[in-house]
Design a protein around this motif. Structure first.
Motif, PDB file in Angstrom:
ATOM      1  N   ILE A  12      -8.867 -29.311 -15.784  1.00 29.01           N
ATOM      2  CA  ILE A  12      -7.792 -28.138 -15.418  1.00 29.01           C
ATOM      3  C   ILE A  12      -6.243 -27.470 -16.052  1.00 29.01           C
ATOM      4  N   GLU A  16      -8.139 -23.381 -15.517  1.00 23.91           N
ATOM      5  CA  GLU A  16      -6.769 -23.826 -13.815  1.00 23.91           C
ATOM      6  C   GLU A  16      -7.885 -22.985 -12.462  1.00 23.91           C
ATOM      7  N   LEU A  18     -10.192 -23.009  -9.619  1.00 22.65           N
ATOM      8  CA  LEU A  18     -10.870 -24.295  -8.873  1.00 22.65           C
ATOM      9  C   LEU A  18     -12.130 -24.161  -8.599  1.00 22.65           C
ATOM     10  N   ILE A  33     -14.178 -28.963  -9.145  1.00 22.32           N
ATOM     11  CA  ILE A  33     -12.436 -29.274  -9.444  1.00 22.32           C
ATOM     12  C   ILE A  33     -12.375 -29.426  -8.159  1.00 22.32           C
ATOM     13  N   VAL A  37     -10.394 -32.449  -6.709  1.00 22.55           N
ATOM     14  CA  VAL A  37      -8.590 -32.483  -6.603  1.00 22.55           C
ATOM     15  C   VAL A  37      -8.239 -32.696  -5.040  1.00 22.55           C
ATOM     16  N   ILE A  46      -1.180 -32.171  -9.059  1.00 17.23           N
ATOM     17  CA  ILE A  46      -1.553 -31.108  -9.055  1.00 17.23           C
ATOM     18  C   ILE A  46      -0.891 -29.608  -8.587  1.00 17.23           C
ATOM     19  N   LYS A  48      -1.887 -25.992  -6.227  1.00 16.34           N
ATOM     20  CA  LYS A  48      -2.466 -25.098  -6.128  1.00 16.34           C
ATOM     21  C   LYS A  48      -1.880 -23.476  -5.419  1.00 16.34           C
ATOM     22  N   THR A  52      -6.078 -21.075  -7.838  1.00 22.93           N
ATOM     23  CA  THR A  52      -6.447 -21.579  -9.525  1.00 22.93           C
ATOM     24  C   THR A  52      -5.004 -22.735  -8.824  1.00 22.93           C
ATOM     25  N   LEU A  53      -5.457 -23.914 -10.375  1.00 21.61           N
ATOM     26  CA  LEU A  53      -4.385 -25.003 -10.211  1.00 21.61           C
ATOM     27  C   LEU A  53      -3.606 -24.924 -11.283  1.00 21.61           C
ATOM     28  N   HIS A  54      -2.723 -25.563 -11.047  1.00 28.12           N
ATOM     29  CA  HIS A  54      -1.739 -25.684 -12.193  1.00 28.12           C
ATOM     30  C   HIS A  54      -1.361 -27.460 -12.332  1.00 28.12           C
TER      31      HIS A  54
END
Length: 713
Positions: A12, A16, A18, A33, A37, A46, A48, A52-54
């Motif tokens: 990730i 990023e 998803l 992913i 998650v 994590i 959201k 996208t994720l960070h």
């Protein structure tokens, strides 16, 4: 586990996005992913943002340190019962003991051991605990050391547990007027309480009800009350007016003049005493299922389960979710219950004292004079009893994986009770059930049913073989397939949806059975309920039609016995009159079309519950209880002329029925009797038994014919 998590976080961090594939490095299982998650939940690693994720700062620190202790500390900071479970393990505990501790001391009532097993798996992966051969989870030195470093919640600090550890509560006695009101209520009056709470501007909290009642003190006009509500609560005039009628129906306000209102003596006693429990006592004797909710909270804490419990135990007094929420809000404000989760409540010691101090409606009890119907204790309806009992059995047996046949039996009985023809198959390589829905005289729809149990309460994609289901469907010449289980998870809902296979949970079927006590659906309606997205609207439409008949019948009878209405218009009402009455009452508002349909039914000469004049006015001819008795007579006549085991079958143009051939193969005697459909029909007609002129004959009728021929021979 930790290596897989480390790889997921690295992946990730590099990308990023998803919606993309991902493969767990240990095990090689492919997923996405998004799914990976989702399985982590809100663990603090994590975040959201849109699609996208960070990674959080904690996740970056974990990637830098690769410290499993830091990982568990992060989980502890974001998820309940992590560090606390480490402490509770102590010298060693089983998963069952830990689950009990989570429920009794931390307000986490889990139906399975899955949650504590997940936590212990992380502990073992981090080297904090070990699982010994006698199924005891035991802390390592590393686990004991981490316990001393974590800030752990004390049970007295947990939200919702404050009342448990205080001194014994004191239930203030009721005022003399409230006490006298409680003393006047027995099972008959409890069964005849108002079915609905009604709308209150500003909500149903203790303070708001006090404010709305005080607003009329010492007295006020209708216009002034409406004006103050509009100004202070920012609601519409119609909402303020509805609030006034609701408070009047709850016996908190009374009309003392043509346009003048004031608090009742009961309301005045409650407000001046400063005892909030007196308000609950007043509402308990005015509205159905207030104190009875406390009985349910002794067994269920989650609101959905509580609603099903109330429906099962009080089938003639059904609550909507909105009505339940109103009651829970007041019970919580008065500290008779406490909230222990987003949708979970628990009775408090003060609530226990209150519960034991007020008269309560007996479970499944309705008084003989109740407008809802005859007493179940004095005249039990076998079908209703079976519906209620089977709803409970469906829920209990759904997780009994050691005895899967028990769940299959419950599902077979359920569909029979819902009015479907059910064929039982079962066994290795076979489908479990085949249902036949009677859609119309020219169409029957066959559906195969796959029944699955699971001790953890969740069926996953690996438990279902879709290719086998398709083979079963073709073998039985069925149109559709459904899967029944305690619950569904993983990728199964997505896969089943792509193949147009409905997933029906045990709670769904229990809900259908419970609702059927009051509102029955026909097979074609049940088919649409299962194979469309109109589940709630289907029940709502059926329930509203019954509500329309009830309200219209009540309105006509009330007007026919009101001196003012009789003097003004001889007790007659138009559609518009009834619509206005419905709009201004605390019951469900009806549309003109719904009222018209109910009037047409009641005025039908076969029922003759009302008389229609040329000017569109209707007058009542009998009390609602007598109307119900006449309708019940029609039902009894219809049922008495039907064979007890009659089933609808698919039409057949000519030749021996499959049932006849099957019986002949199983019973050598039958093959020598030259059984034909014509002979069975002639015998049935001569014996006074109902029989169709064409189509497949019921097994029960053929069996009766064979027994008669053998006995006569």
């Amino acid at each position: 586990m930790i290596e897989n998590l480390y790889s997921l976080l690295l992946d990730i961090n590099g990308d990023e996005v998803l919606e993309r594939p991902f493969t767990w490095p240990v095990g090689g299982v492919r997923t996405t992913i998004k799914a990976a998650v989702h399985s982590l939940g809100s663990c603090g690693l994590i975040a959201k943002k849109g699609d996208t994720l960070h990674l959080t700062n904690e996740a970056h620190i974990f990637l830098d340190l690769k410290d499993s202790n830091y990982l568990v500390a992060t989980l502890h900071a974001n998820v309940r019962f992590i560090g606390e479970m480490l402490r509770e393990i102590g010298p060693g505990k089983s998963h069952t003991d830990l689950n009990v501790t989570a429920a009794t001391s931390y307000g986490l009532k889990w139906n399975t051991l899955d949650q504590v097993r997940r936590r212990s798996s992380w502990f073992r992966a981090a080297g904090l605990a070990e699982l010994w051969s006698h199924n005891q989870v035991v802390l390592t030195d590393l686990g004991n050391s981490l316990c001393t470093k974590l800030h752990l919640a004390q049970t007295s600090e947990i939200p919702g547990f404050s009342n448990i550890y205080q001194d014994a509560p004191e239930l203030k006695p009721a005022g003399p007027l409230v006490l006298a009101e409680l003393g006047r209520h027995d099972q008959e009056t409890l069964a005849n309480r108002k079915p609905q709470w009604g709308y209150l501007a500003g909500g149903c909290s203790l303070e708001n009800i006090r404010f709305l009642t005080d607003l009329a003190s010492p007295q006020t006009t209708k216009d002034d009350y409406v004006r103050q509500c509009v100004e202070q609560l920012a609601v519409k005039e119609s909402s303020a007016e509805q609030t006034l009628w609701t408070l009047r129906a709850l016996d908190l306000l009374e009309q003392i003049g043509m346009h003048t209102f004031a608090p009742t003596a009961l309301a005045t006693e409650w407000i001046t005493s400063g005892n909030p429990v007196d308000l609950v006592r007043i509402l308990h004797v005015k509205v159905t299922l207030v104190g009875e909710i406390l009985s349910g909270l002794r067994e269920e804490t989650e609101t959905g389960a509580l609603l099903r419990w109330l429906t099962t135990n009080f089938p003639n007094h059904r609550l909507s979710r909105a009505e339940l929420t109103r009651r829970l809000a007041l019970l919580s404000d008065t500290e008779l219950i406490e909230r222990i989760g987003h949708t979970r409540y628990r009775i408090t010691p003060l609530g226990e004292l209150f519960h034991n101090s007020v008269p309560l409606l007996e479970r499944k009890g309705v008084s003989p004079s109740s407008p809802h119907g005859p007493s179940r204790d004095q005249a039990p309806d076998a079908m209703e009893d079976d519906l209620v009992v089977n709803a409970a059995e469906v829920l209990r047996s759904s997780c009994d994986s050691a005895n899967p046949r028990r769940f299959e039996d419950a599902i077979e009985a359920s569909f029979n009770l819902l009015g479907l023809e059910v064929e039982r198959h079962g066994g290795p390589g076979k489908t479990d059930l085949v249902l036949t829905f009677w859609i119309s005289p020219t169409r029957r729809c066959r559906v195969i049913v796959e029944v699955k149990t699971d001790s953890a309460g969740t069926i996953h994609e690996n438990d279902i073989k879709f290719d086998a289901l398709e083979d079963h469907r073709k073998k039985h010449e069925a149109e559709r397939v459904i899967v029944v289980g305690p619950g569904f998870g993983g990728r199964l809902p997505q896969w089943a949806k792509s193949k147009c296979i409905p997933l029906v949970s045990a709670s769904d079927i229990a809900d259908w059975l419970s609702r059927s006590v009051r509102t029955r659906l026909f097979p074609q309606e049940l088919f649409n309920l299962i194979f469309s997205d109109s589940t709630e609207s289907m029940w709502t439409a059926a329930a509203r039609s019954i509500e329309a008949i009830s309200q219209v019948s009540d309105a006509l009878w009330e007007s026919g016995n009101d001196e003012n209405d009789i003097a003004f218009n001889e007790g007659a009402l138009t559609n518009r009159d009834i619509w206005r009455m419905s709009k201004g009452s605390e019951r469900v508002p009806l549309s003109p079309d719904e009222i018209e349909n109910a009037l047409d039914l009641l005025a039908n000469p076969l029922i003759a519950a009302s008389i229609k004049a040329k000017n569109g006015e209707y007058t009542s001819t009998a009390a609602p209880q007598l109307v119900a008795a006449r309708l019940r007579t029609f039902a009894n006549i219809l049922e008495s002329d039907l064979p007890s085991a009659a089933k609808f079958s698919a039409p057949e143009s000519r030749g021996c029925s499959p049932e006849t051939e099957e019986l002949a193969a199983q019973n050598p005697t039958s093959s020598t009797l030259d059984v034909t459909p014509d002979k069975v029909r002639r015998w049935a007609k001569s014996s006074g038994r109902p029989v169709s002129s064409r189509g497949r004959l019921p097994n029960s009728l053929i069996a009766e014919y064979l027994a008669s021929v053998v006995n006569d021979g």
